[in-house]
Design an enzyme around this catalytic site. Structure first.
Site, PDB file in Angstrom:
ATOM      1  N   CYS A  16       0.848  -1.189   0.000  1.00 44.51           N
ATOM      2  CA  CYS A  16       0.000   0.000   0.000  1.00 44.51           C
ATOM      3  C   CYS A  16       0.884   1.240   0.000  1.00 44.51           C
ATOM      4  CB  CYS A  16      -0.928   0.010   1.207  1.00 44.51           C
ATOM      5  SG  CYS A  16      -0.030   0.116   2.768  1.00 44.51           S
ATOM      6  N   CYS A  19       3.413   1.518   2.762  1.00 41.73           N
ATOM      7  CA  CYS A  19       4.643   0.752   2.547  1.00 41.73           C
ATOM      8  C   CYS A  19       5.635   1.580   1.731  1.00 41.73           C
ATOM      9  CB  CYS A  19       4.339  -0.552   1.813  1.00 41.73           C
ATOM     10  SG  CYS A  19       3.182  -1.637   2.666  1.00 41.73           S
ATOM     11  N   ASP A 425      -2.510  16.533 -30.267  1.00 37.84           N
ATOM     12  CA  ASP A 425      -1.591  16.332 -31.381  1.00 37.84           C
ATOM     13  C   ASP A 425      -2.424  16.400 -32.663  1.00 37.84           C
ATOM     14  OD1 ASP A 425       0.887  15.520 -32.671  1.00 37.84           O
ATOM     15  OD2 ASP A 425      -0.127  13.621 -33.036  1.00 37.84           O
ATOM     16  N   ASP A 621      -1.388  10.092 -30.231  1.00 34.94           N
ATOM     17  CA  ASP A 621      -1.526   8.735 -30.751  1.00 34.94           C
ATOM     18  C   ASP A 621      -0.207   8.083 -31.115  1.00 34.94           C
ATOM     19  OD1 ASP A 621      -0.906  10.204 -33.067  1.00 34.94           O
ATOM     20  OD2 ASP A 621      -2.000   8.792 -34.334  1.00 34.94           O
ATOM     21  N   ASP A 625       4.391  11.300 -28.848  1.00 35.66           N
ATOM     22  CA  ASP A 625       3.564  11.983 -27.849  1.00 35.66           C
ATOM     23  C   ASP A 625       3.762  11.428 -26.445  1.00 35.66           C
ATOM     24  OD1 ASP A 625       2.287  13.484 -29.920  1.00 35.66           O
ATOM     25  OD2 ASP A 625       1.020  11.750 -30.341  1.00 35.66           O
TER      26      ASP A 625
END
Length: 733
Positions: A16, A19, A425, A621, A625
């Site tokens: 978690c 930790c 983009d 895409d 990017d």
């Protein structure tokens, strides 16, 4: 000052956020460590340290002493293998917990008075709690050793108390019966709590399982070996690690370029879409720069290595993604912080209730004291608290999948409602991503012009040539002779005793093709529209001009309009030229745009908007990017794009439909609202239920909550949270 090193180490054993905080504190306090940042989402630690004062083995020893593990050196594959094994074990434990818990619930709800009900529930619930749920007890023990607490502590305490209390009631029911109280068992409560929390952990592990795959894919763009040319001209294939700056290297057609460098001999086209995002390969000749990971298409190139290892542009992009990828969900961090206070508070309340009843009730003090303490611990079970976030996220993510929106993690859902600036983009996002002929300007009438042009371009591998051949796909193929491909200029060939040319204006001028002022005027008009141009001519003059463009998607205008109405500023970035950028921005209605932008510029642009106080979403895409996607507050990838962009992104649009972006934001707002409602009711339940369980109403009206009712109230709180989450499925977005 010794030699300062900065390394990323895989970590194992993190259960978690507490930790991660513990490991970060341990590493930061180590001698020689300047900074240590532990990323729970990626289970890794970025450590800057002095090699003269400590080593990776020293850091590993410290982390192991704290109950976790750090893997020094290049052990990412081992860490990934261990994570996959941990996930498989968690999935197995969850499945078995469900299988064993179902009959316990059925017996506890409908057959509790059956003679063998308690022993059977004991037999079935015990492995659920102490075998399949042992990780919670181990985690709670680790926290206890360091005088801390977290959700593991809550789960272990509540399920352990419920199980122990149930065992005592099953073995010694006469003690309660003597005092007029029916002994009740809570085996079903302890089993169901463990099962639900395991389901939540499984969902979390699944969401985090792909965080490192994007890095692996980026690193996979580098070839393992490269051909080095010696001073005597001998060609030898050597490992990439052996290359030094100044080496002369050879890249053949179809191969990836190994390091950043400068061309010293040869001509070719190189696919740099991983860097620029643009689909058209770039012409390369002597003096031009080439970059690691890009693909050489049609000619051999000799180049001098200029940047190697961590200095290449690919390595820089990889490092940016690695440092920015993964994050902690703010709401979950809040829950963990509250849980750290919640546990000792509940234990204190239970102890105070026990003591008050013991001293103030001389007749049945012990009975009421034990009853009140156990009831407080049972009713304060963190089941609703633990389910509040994951159930809402589960439903929200499922609803998104139905709508063609893939949501990677909780942080993406929590960030989306805050977005007030979105960066898009151009290529593949606003546009289709494939060049097409959009217009033909015929300068001279010539009957076989289209067939000759299609046949000529059909012999070329250039993307613009492919666009031409697709446009004239029904034209007959003619026999072109003496075909020649002039890199960076165009192609030419003979037909019926005449030479024909197809290429750019420079190619026309170099071959002495007469160009009239009228043709130049048409060229300027096409260029202003942001189109690329293929000139087609013979020795007598220009026959036609073909305007080629990457068309705007049909849904782009509506999506931009919708985002603007939501009060979100839209920015467009592209590696293309200014004329094309202006034309596309004008067509879709975007005011803010920048052209000729490289990947590092995109990431810097996003950072600049963030410094201005904006919450920024990046939509892209391509691999180019990925760095900008990683540093953005919210990253959105188009499903038709590269795997790298999809892996880095928090949200992926399966159909690459921009209109889904406003839908995703509205869905995220509804999901976050549901999470907050769930947390509110979970906390209100405890705020009201715990004092009643402690007996605060007894002096007023004699009411003392029975543990059985506390268990029912606990179950109701969980059901209410789940039901509220399921209401998301009925909403329209």
């Amino acid at each position: 000052m010794g030699k300062i090193a900065k390394e990323n180490f895989p970590l194992t054993g993190l259960a978690c956020a507490a930790c991660a905080a513990r490991v970060e504190k341990v590493l930061a306090s180590a001698p020689g460590v300047k900074t240590a940042i532990v990323n729970f989402a990626t289970s890794s630690a970025n450590v800057e340290y002095d090699r003269d004062k400590c080593s990776p083995l020293d850091l590993q020893r410290l982390v192991r002493d704290a109950g976790y593990d750090l893997l020094p050196g290049d052990m990412a594959e081992r860490a990934e293998k261990q994570r996959r094994e941990d996930y498989c074990r968690l999935r197995t434990r969850t499945i078995w917990a469900i299988i064993l818990s179902l009959p316990v619930v059925i017996i506890g709800m409908g057959f509790m008075h059956w003679e063998w009900a308690d022993p059977i529930m004991f037999i079935l619930s015990t492995p659920v709690v102490f075998v399949f749920g042992r990780q919670f007890f181990i985690g709670a023990w680790k926290q206890l050793r360091h005088r801390s607490s977290n959700m593991d502590t809550l789960v272990a305490l509540s399920t352990g108390i419920a199980w122990l209390f149930s065992v005592a009631n099953m073995l010694f029911p006469s003690w309660w019966l003597k005092h007029g109280i029916h002994p009740h068992v809570y085996f079903e409560a302890s089993a169901v709590i463990i099962t639900f929390i395991l389901l939540g952990r499984l969902m979390e592990a699944k969401a985090k399982s792909n965080t490192s795959s994007a890095i692996r894919k980026l690193l996979g763009l580098r070839p393992d070996t490269v051909v080095r040319i010696s001073s005597s001209g001998e060609q030898v294939e050597v490992p990439l690690a052996d290359i030094i700056c100044g080496d002369t290297l050879l890249v053949r057609p179809g191969e990836r370029i190994a390091v950043d460098g400068e061309v010293i001999d040869g001509e070719s086209h190189v696919d740099e879409s991983m860097l620029t995002g643009e689909p058209i390969p770039v012409s390369k000749r002597r003096g031009d720069k080439v970059f690691a990971g890009t693909v050489n298409e049609n000619g051999a190139l000799r180049y001098e290595a200029r940047e190697i290892g961590e200095s290449t542009m690919l390595a820089r992009i990889t490092r940016m993604v690695q440092e920015a990828q993964g994050s902690k969900a703010p709401v979950q961090r809040l829950v963990d912080r509250i849980a750290a206070i919640f546990v000792p508070v509940i234990i204190t309340i239970a102890a105070i209730a026990f003591l008050i009843w013991w001293f103030l009730d001389p007749v049945d003090g012990v009975t009421h004291a034990l009853l009140a303490a156990v009831t407080v611990l049972i009713i304060a079970c963190p089941c609703a608290l633990g389910l509040a976030t994951p159930t809402a996220i589960m439903v929200g993510v499922g609803k998104g999948a139905q709508l063609g929106i893939l949501i990677k993690d909780a942080e993406a859902l929590e960030t989306a409602p805050k977005v007030d600036a979105i960066v898009l983009d151009k290529t593949g996002t606003l546009t289709v991503g494939r060049p097409e002929v959009v217009k033909i300007e015929r300068c001279r009438e010539f009957s076989e012009a289209d067939a000759i042009l299609a046949s000529l371009e059909g012999m070329s591998d250039h993307p613009l040539a492919h666009a031409v051949t697709r446009y004239f796909e029904t034209a007959p193929l003619l026999d072109i002779t003496d075909f020649r491909n002039v890199s960076g200029r165009g192609v030419c060939g003979d037909y019926a005793g005449r030479t024909f040319y197809a290429g750019n204006l420079r190619f026309m001028k170099e071959n002495g093709i007469p160009v009239s002022e009228d043709v130049l005027s048409r060229n300027r008009e096409i260029t202003r529209a942001g189109n690329s141009i293929v000139w087609f001519a013979d020795s007598e003059g220009v026959i036609s001009l073909l305007a080629i463009s990457d068309p705007v998607k049909a849904d782009s205008v509506a999506a931009i309009t919708s985002l603007s109405k939501m009060g979100i500023e839209v920015y467009m970035l592209t590696g293309d030229n200014s004329a094309t950028a202006e034309a596309v921005a004008r067509e879709v209605g975007i005011i803010h745009y920048e052209a000729e932008v490289l990947p590092e510029d995109k990431a810097a642009f996003v950072e600049r908007l963030k410094r201005e106080g904006k919450c920024v979403a990046m939509v892209g895409d391509g691999i180019n990017d990925s760095a900008a996607l990683a540093v953005a507050d919210l990253s959105i990838a188009m499903g038709t794009g590269s795997d790298i962009a999809i892996e880095v992104a928090g949200i992926t649009l399966v159909s690459a439909d921009l209109a889904k972006i406003p839908v995703a934001i509205r869905l995220a707002k509804a999901t976050v609202r549901t999470v907050r409602q769930n947390l509110f009711w979970a906390f209100i339940y405890n705020i009201i239920g715990v004092p009643i369980a402690a007996g605060v109403l007894y002096p007023v009206n004699g009411f003392l909550l029975n543990p059985m009712l506390a268990g029912a109230a606990m179950a109701f709180s969980s059901v209410s949270v789940v039901t509220n989450s399921l209401l998301l499925n009925r909403k329209k977005f």
